[in-house]
Enzyme design. Sequence first.
Site, PDB file in Angstrom:
ATOM      1  N   ASP A 134       9.376 -36.825-110.501  1.00  0.00           N
ATOM      2  CA  ASP A 134      10.611 -36.846-111.325  1.00  0.00           C
ATOM      3  C   ASP A 134      11.821 -36.164-110.704  1.00  0.00           C
ATOM      4  OD1 ASP A 134       9.013 -38.047-113.216  1.00  0.00           O
ATOM      5  OD2 ASP A 134       9.088 -36.396-114.659  1.00  0.00           O
ATOM      6  N   ASP A 358       1.274 -34.639-122.036  1.00  0.00           N
ATOM      7  CA  ASP A 358       2.583 -34.635-121.367  1.00  0.00           C
ATOM      8  C   ASP A 358       3.476 -33.506-121.875  1.00  0.00           C
ATOM      9  OD1 ASP A 358       2.161 -37.056-119.874  1.00  0.00           O
ATOM     10  OD2 ASP A 358       2.468 -38.177-121.724  1.00  0.00           O
TER      11      ASP A 358
HETATM   12  C1  BGC Z   1       2.120 -30.538-116.406  1.00  0.00           C
HETATM   13  C2  BGC Z   1       1.214 -29.935-115.371  1.00  0.00           C
HETATM   14  C3  BGC Z   1      -0.108 -30.667-115.330  1.00  0.00           C
HETATM   15  C4  BGC Z   1       0.132 -32.150-115.122  1.00  0.00           C
HETATM   16  C5  BGC Z   1      -1.130 -32.961-115.127  1.00  0.00           C
HETATM   17  C6  BGC Z   1       2.262 -32.011-116.149  1.00  0.00           C
HETATM   18  O1  BGC Z   1       2.998 -32.602-117.178  1.00  0.00           O
HETATM   19  O2  BGC Z   1       3.363 -29.914-116.397  1.00  0.00           O
HETATM   20  O3  BGC Z   1       1.012 -28.574-115.684  1.00  0.00           O
HETATM   21  O4  BGC Z   1      -0.914 -30.163-114.296  1.00  0.00           O
HETATM   22  O5  BGC Z   1       0.994 -32.647-116.114  1.00  0.00           O
HETATM   23  O6  BGC Z   1      -1.688 -33.074-116.377  1.00  0.00           O
END
Ligand code: BGC
Length: 624
Positions: A134, A358
């Site tokens: 992103d 998320d």
């Molecule tokens: C989070 C991370 C996480 C990743 C995978 C992201 O949205 O901020 O901390 O490791 O997702 O689930």
Amino acid sequence: MDAARVDNPYAGAGVYVNPEWSAHAAAEPGGSAVAGQPTAVWLDRIAAIQGGPGAMGLRAHLDAAVTQAAGRPFVVQLVIYDLPGRDCAALASNGELGPTELGRYKSEFIDPIAAALADPAYAGLRIVNTIEIDSLPNLVTNAGGTATATPQCDTMKANGNYVNGVGYALAKLGAVPNVYNYIDAGHHGWLGWDSNLDPSVQLLHQAATSSGSTVANVQGFVVNTANYSALKEPNFTIDDSVNGTSVRQSKWVDWNRYVDELSYAQAFRQRAVAAGFDAGVGMLIDTSRNGWGGSARPAGPGARTSVDSYVDGGRIDRRFQSGNWCNQSGAGLGERPAAAPQPGVDAYVWVKPPGESDGASSQIANDEGKGFDRMCDPTYTGNARNGNQMSGALPNSPLAGHWFSAQFQELLRNAYPPLGGSGGGDTTAPTAPTALRSTAVTSSGVSLAWAAATDNVGVTGYDVYRGGVQIGSTTGTSYADSGLTASTAYSYAVRARDAAGNASALSTALVVSTSAGSGGGGGNAGCAATYTVSSDWGAGFNADVTVTNTGSAATTSWKVTWTWAGNQQVTNLWNGGLTQAGRAVTVVNAGYNGALAPGGTAGFGFGASYSGANPAPTLTCTAG
Ligand code: BGC
């Protein structure tokens, strides 16, 4: 050092199954169906490198990967995700480093990762890094005085720390010969507009050539990471139109240039190569949660009453808006990870581990730097970045990255392709494939595509028939037939097979005429026409004809002729000029659709009455 690298690290290789994710998945009812799938390891904070009580660190994962590899070619997938000022357009994944902490990013995050990856113990692994999800896309659309800009993205654009951080990560990690770097390239519903795509490619190129990096440190790009954009929209293409209105003008597509991730990924690759990235770059597509199966999945195209009913009725992506990104309700697991599934695509991958949230749907205190983003709140009515639509998020979600059982269960339920068992005892046949159409026609070949069929235990493949004889099989929803004769009509049909070996009925037949052979000299203007019945109620029917310029020169006019087998009578025809004399029909272009560039298409449609049988006629197309 590049000599150690192969073109596509996934080709012929096993892929690391993260034991921590696998254990979460296996503990869920039904989860064992996918617990053996490879998912990425997210390095989302400095502490993730070391690991901690109950959490594997980077070396623990790499050691486990060496064991799983057992001497085979083997990929381990890492996500490099800790930029200063992280997740500048959202709050859910804000990180531990402030906007100015580029120095710490380099010395406390990238340098120790690079040191671990360079350990000779891991030299036999193919280490795939997806770089800073992103970040650069946010600088394209969410910074610099645009209506969608956020203060944090403005800061990150102005201070250059995203660009320099990505450049540093590429240079340092890319110096390890068995590392393959893929930079995040958003998804079609983010960067697929003309105004965003090339600026994105340029910015990625700038990052790839900053902080001591060169494009040689980039093996490709990853799209749709942790997003929900459909891999393929089976029921419409960007080139379709309804009553003369292009799909691009529908509310859902909103002038985007792409309708799905596969077309976007392949186009992005070409633009990146044109902009100076290596010709061998490949794409990864995160298919972890873009399956969109389940009972709400449309079985075929939407009604052609308006372009919006056509797109909204046929689209498998059921989001309120393609900018929605948090824990989307209705989503399912997508294509299972696979190597080299399509031209230009190195792999379908599960970067976002299914079942990991998320973002939290309400404020939750934490020590991970994560904020509360209302895009994760199902009651939120949106902002400029999602066209002020509802968020579409599931309720009661935990912090980003934390296990979200209800979401995992929904992803299993709505998986597409569905999670088939062995199919033992199953006697239900799949539905017949629909929307069979030609996507390219030459004097010697025809490319076909169709909408996926559905089945209770999962569709495993399709058989393709020409003239009533099976000529091939495929696991996808397209097929290229070759070795054909110029100016000849061929009749195609397709049937689906399921995991238990049941076959569907044949689809409605499609008749395609190959174009005339090349005339040589200054370019020829051949054309081909395909015929599809869109509805048939016994006493009448509607049909669409697509005319394709298969020559090498532009057309100024075209003419399609055919002879009915029975008493068919065209009652009205649109987008062309009609003459019917007895059984003989001639349609010429309208004033506005005779000019076709090579490869260009035009369409006309008509309604007709009949009684008795209604076989598809053989069309002949002539171009002027
Ligand atoms: C989070 C991370 C996480 C990743 C995978 C992201 O949205 O901020 O901390 O490791 O997702 O689930």
